[in-house]
Design an enzyme around this catalytic site. Structure first.
Site, PDB file in Angstrom:
ATOM      1  N   MET A   1     -11.715   8.521   5.587  1.00 57.32           N
ATOM      2  CA  MET A   1     -10.849   9.694   5.517  1.00 57.32           C
ATOM      3  C   MET A   1      -9.513   9.430   4.822  1.00 57.32           C
ATOM      4  O   MET A   1      -8.915  10.320   4.246  1.00 57.32           O
ATOM      5  CB  MET A   1     -10.622  10.192   6.950  1.00 57.32           C
ATOM      6  CG  MET A   1     -10.153  11.599   7.058  1.00 57.32           C
ATOM      7  SD  MET A   1     -11.315  12.770   6.349  1.00 57.32           S
ATOM      8  CE  MET A   1     -10.237  14.155   6.117  1.00 57.32           C
ATOM      9  N   SER A   2      -9.066   8.178   4.862  1.00 55.09           N
ATOM     10  CA  SER A   2      -7.773   7.856   4.251  1.00 55.09           C
ATOM     11  C   SER A   2      -7.834   7.855   2.726  1.00 55.09           C
ATOM     12  O   SER A   2      -6.810   7.848   2.063  1.00 55.09           O
ATOM     13  CB  SER A   2      -7.293   6.493   4.744  1.00 55.09           C
ATOM     14  OG  SER A   2      -8.243   5.517   4.387  1.00 55.09           O
TER      15      SER A   2
ATOM     16  N   SER B   1       0.830  -1.204   0.000  1.00 55.16           N
ATOM     17  CA  SER B   1       0.000   0.000   0.000  1.00 55.16           C
ATOM     18  C   SER B   1       0.867   1.258   0.000  1.00 55.16           C
ATOM     19  O   SER B   1       1.605   1.498  -0.934  1.00 55.16           O
ATOM     20  CB  SER B   1      -0.964  -0.042   1.185  1.00 55.16           C
ATOM     21  OG  SER B   1      -1.863   1.018   1.131  1.00 55.16           O
ATOM     22  N   HIS B   2       0.814   2.051   1.092  1.00 56.21           N
ATOM     23  CA  HIS B   2       1.584   3.299   1.139  1.00 56.21           C
ATOM     24  C   HIS B   2       2.754   3.201   2.126  1.00 56.21           C
ATOM     25  O   HIS B   2       3.346   4.207   2.472  1.00 56.21           O
ATOM     26  CB  HIS B   2       0.666   4.465   1.527  1.00 56.21           C
ATOM     27  CG  HIS B   2       0.042   4.291   2.878  1.00 56.21           C
ATOM     28  ND1 HIS B   2      -1.064   3.499   3.062  1.00 56.21           N
ATOM     29  CD2 HIS B   2       0.384   4.758   4.099  1.00 56.21           C
ATOM     30  CE1 HIS B   2      -1.383   3.501   4.347  1.00 56.21           C
ATOM     31  NE2 HIS B   2      -0.516   4.259   5.007  1.00 56.21           N
TER      32      HIS B   2
ATOM     33  N   THR C   1     -12.840   2.981  11.537  1.00 54.50           N
ATOM     34  CA  THR C   1     -11.926   3.136  10.412  1.00 54.50           C
ATOM     35  C   THR C   1     -11.337   1.785  10.006  1.00 54.50           C
ATOM     36  O   THR C   1     -11.064   0.950  10.849  1.00 54.50           O
ATOM     37  CB  THR C   1     -10.792   4.106  10.814  1.00 54.50           C
ATOM     38  OG1 THR C   1     -11.347   5.415  10.957  1.00 54.50           O
ATOM     39  CG2 THR C   1      -9.684   4.144   9.789  1.00 54.50           C
TER      40      THR C   1
ATOM     41  N   LYS D   1      -3.364  -8.368   1.122  1.00 54.12           N
ATOM     42  CA  LYS D   1      -4.776  -8.077   1.387  1.00 54.12           C
ATOM     43  C   LYS D   1      -5.547  -9.283   0.859  1.00 54.12           C
ATOM     44  O   LYS D   1      -5.286  -9.742  -0.262  1.00 54.12           O
ATOM     45  CB  LYS D   1      -5.220  -6.801   0.663  1.00 54.12           C
ATOM     46  CG  LYS D   1      -4.606  -5.529   1.257  1.00 54.12           C
ATOM     47  CD  LYS D   1      -5.049  -4.273   0.520  1.00 54.12           C
ATOM     48  CE  LYS D   1      -4.408  -3.027   1.142  1.00 54.12           C
ATOM     49  NZ  LYS D   1      -4.673  -1.811   0.366  1.00 54.12           N
TER      50      LYS D   1
END
Length: 460
Positions: free
Chosen positions: A323-324, A103-104, A303, A113
């Site tokens: 929000m991400s 991912s990041h 979240t 995932k």
């Protein structure tokens, strides 16, 4: 008992440092464990893809062997964006798939995932995989699973281009941050009829230009500069595996995902009055009233992309966001988080206007902080830290305290949030209010709570 690092089994996925906590042997054992769960559910085939990280091909080889040694067939779709892997899993493998992605996270990280039978593995389900590995609870196979390789990028592209219709061609700029989305985004948006300026769309797992995380303003500065200096009307940015979207206006304003969701919710509710819309605990307090005002039912969730997907299945919500930057469409799509598709839906809405930036800038807005992080001492449990802080916390003037994910404290003129990250050893804070004075008042209350623990350093 197999030897594997327990701390790579996170809340939403498996993630670790390649060669240290996430080894080739670990990938193989995780493949065997996922295969055991798949066999238990009567599944015989799993889709497998990877992002553009340098460690991807090697990890893919070992997790794939874990599947095939357990008698599970593999549809190997190669290097793809995470939503493309989900697309393949749903359309070809009964909703079962594994995406190899960091991912990041920094370049030396990678992870998995996972979804089985349409359910994203999270929380307890991920801990069950660890238990299978530690107890050697693998399945013995009569014969090896077979491997089929397939390029699904064309089908994915055509599916989107086939049903997203823009009112006019647009001029856009995109920034993939050298993540895997760069291999597909330009072609997709050109396929919708747009003129596209591409930044950092060559896939490079060292991320030489900036980190592929559009939730951090510093990673959007190149895109903002391109919009100011060029003729593009709008800017789209993606994270390393393109399941998250960042949006920037012509005049350099960042439209955070909770405000993007206002536009998406309004669009979906126009066609589906009364639909449910899910958002995460970090979102603006202006979102729920907006959803209700446009005829929808607003639902706040904890979240995490896996939690949101699970809540969507449970409630039948048609659109969700966090929000991400994860945006999930069930209406006209499959319900998984997809930054590339969310970008296409945004362009469909904005193409009806001659001034897309004005449409975005006119969305309701409060004064808010970006996400603030507090590093946790080595070895401490973030959820435990939050519980300890909450037990002695007092918030003067609070109208509601929400505890579905950390502590969200509502006031008549704003809110404050502190929660434990499920992916990194940090506490996450966010504040929003009607005025600067109100935001400072709320922050000061939280500061007093945070500083009651001498190991925590206030981030402002």
């Amino acid at each position: 008992m197999a030897n594997i690092a327990r701390d790579i089994f996170k809340a939403y996925d498996i993630r670790g440092i390649v060669g240290k906590t996430l080894t080739d042997d670990a990938a193989y054992l995780i493949g065997r464990a996922i295969a055991a769960k798949a066999a238990e559910k009567g599944m015989t085939r799993i889709a497998l893809g990877r992002d553009g990280r340098l460690s991807g091909p090697e990890l893919m080889e070992h997790i794939q062997r874990g599947f095939t040694d357990s008698g599970i067939g593999v549809l190997n779709v190669g290097m793809v964006a995470t939503p493309m892997l989900y697309f393949a899993a749903i359309n070809e493998c009964g909703g079962s798939g594994v995406m190899i992605t960091g991912s990041h996270n920094p370049p030396d990280y990678n992870g998995f995932k996972m979804m089985l039978g349409g359910d994203t593995l999270a929380g307890e389900a991920i801990q069950e995989l660890l238990a299978i590995v530690e107890k050697d609870g693998f399945v013995a196979a009569d014969k090896q699973g077979n491997v089929t390789e397939k390029d699904i990028s064309g089908e994915y592209h055509n599916h989107i281009v086939g049903h997203i219709k823009l009112k006019r061609p647009m001029k856009i700029a995109i920034d993939a941050g050298n993540g895997v989305g760069g291999a597909f985004a330009g072609k997709l948006y050109k396929g919708l009829g747009n003129e596209v300026t591409e930044l950092f769309c060559d896939v490079d797992g060292t991320f030489p230009n900036h980190h592929p995380d559009p939730s951090k303003p510093k990673n959007l500065q190149d895109l903002i500069a391109a919009l100011k200096n060029g003729d593009a009307e709008i800017g789209l940015a993606f994270d390393g595996d393109a399941d998250r979207l960042g949006v920037v206006t012509k005049d350099g304003n960042i439209i955070y995902p909770d405000r993007q969701l206002m536009l998406f919710a309004q669009d979906v509710l126009n066609r589906n009055p009364g639909a449910k819309v899910i958002f995460d605990v970090k979102s603006t307090r202006l979102l729920a009233p907006w959803i209700k005002e446009h005829g929808g039912e607003a639902i706040m969730e904890k979240t995490g992309h896996s939690f949101i997907k699970s809540a969507m299945k449970k409630t039948g919500a048609l659109v969700a966001g966090e929000m991400s930057g994860h945006i999930f469409f069930k209406e006209r799509w499959f319900g998984f988080d997809d930054g590339l598709y969310a970008g296409a839906r945004l362009l469909e809405i904005l193409s009806a206007s001659d001034n897309p930036s004005e449409v975005l800038n006119n969305l309701p807005q409060s004064i808010s902080t970006p996400e603030l992080n507090i590093a946790l001492p080595e070895g401490s449990n973030g959820h435990q830290v939050i519980d300890e802080l909450a037990a002695k916390a007092e918030f003067e003037g609070a109208t509601e305290i929400i505890t579905i994910d950390g502590l969200r404290v509502e006031f008549p003129d704003g809110f404050g949030l502190m929660r434990a990250s499920n992916t990194t050893p940090i506490l996450v804070l966010r504040f929003e209010a009607d005025t600067q004075a109100a935001i400072e008042r709320i922050q000061n209350q939280f500061k007093a709570v945070i500083e009651s623990n001498p190991n925590l350093i206030w981030p402002l």
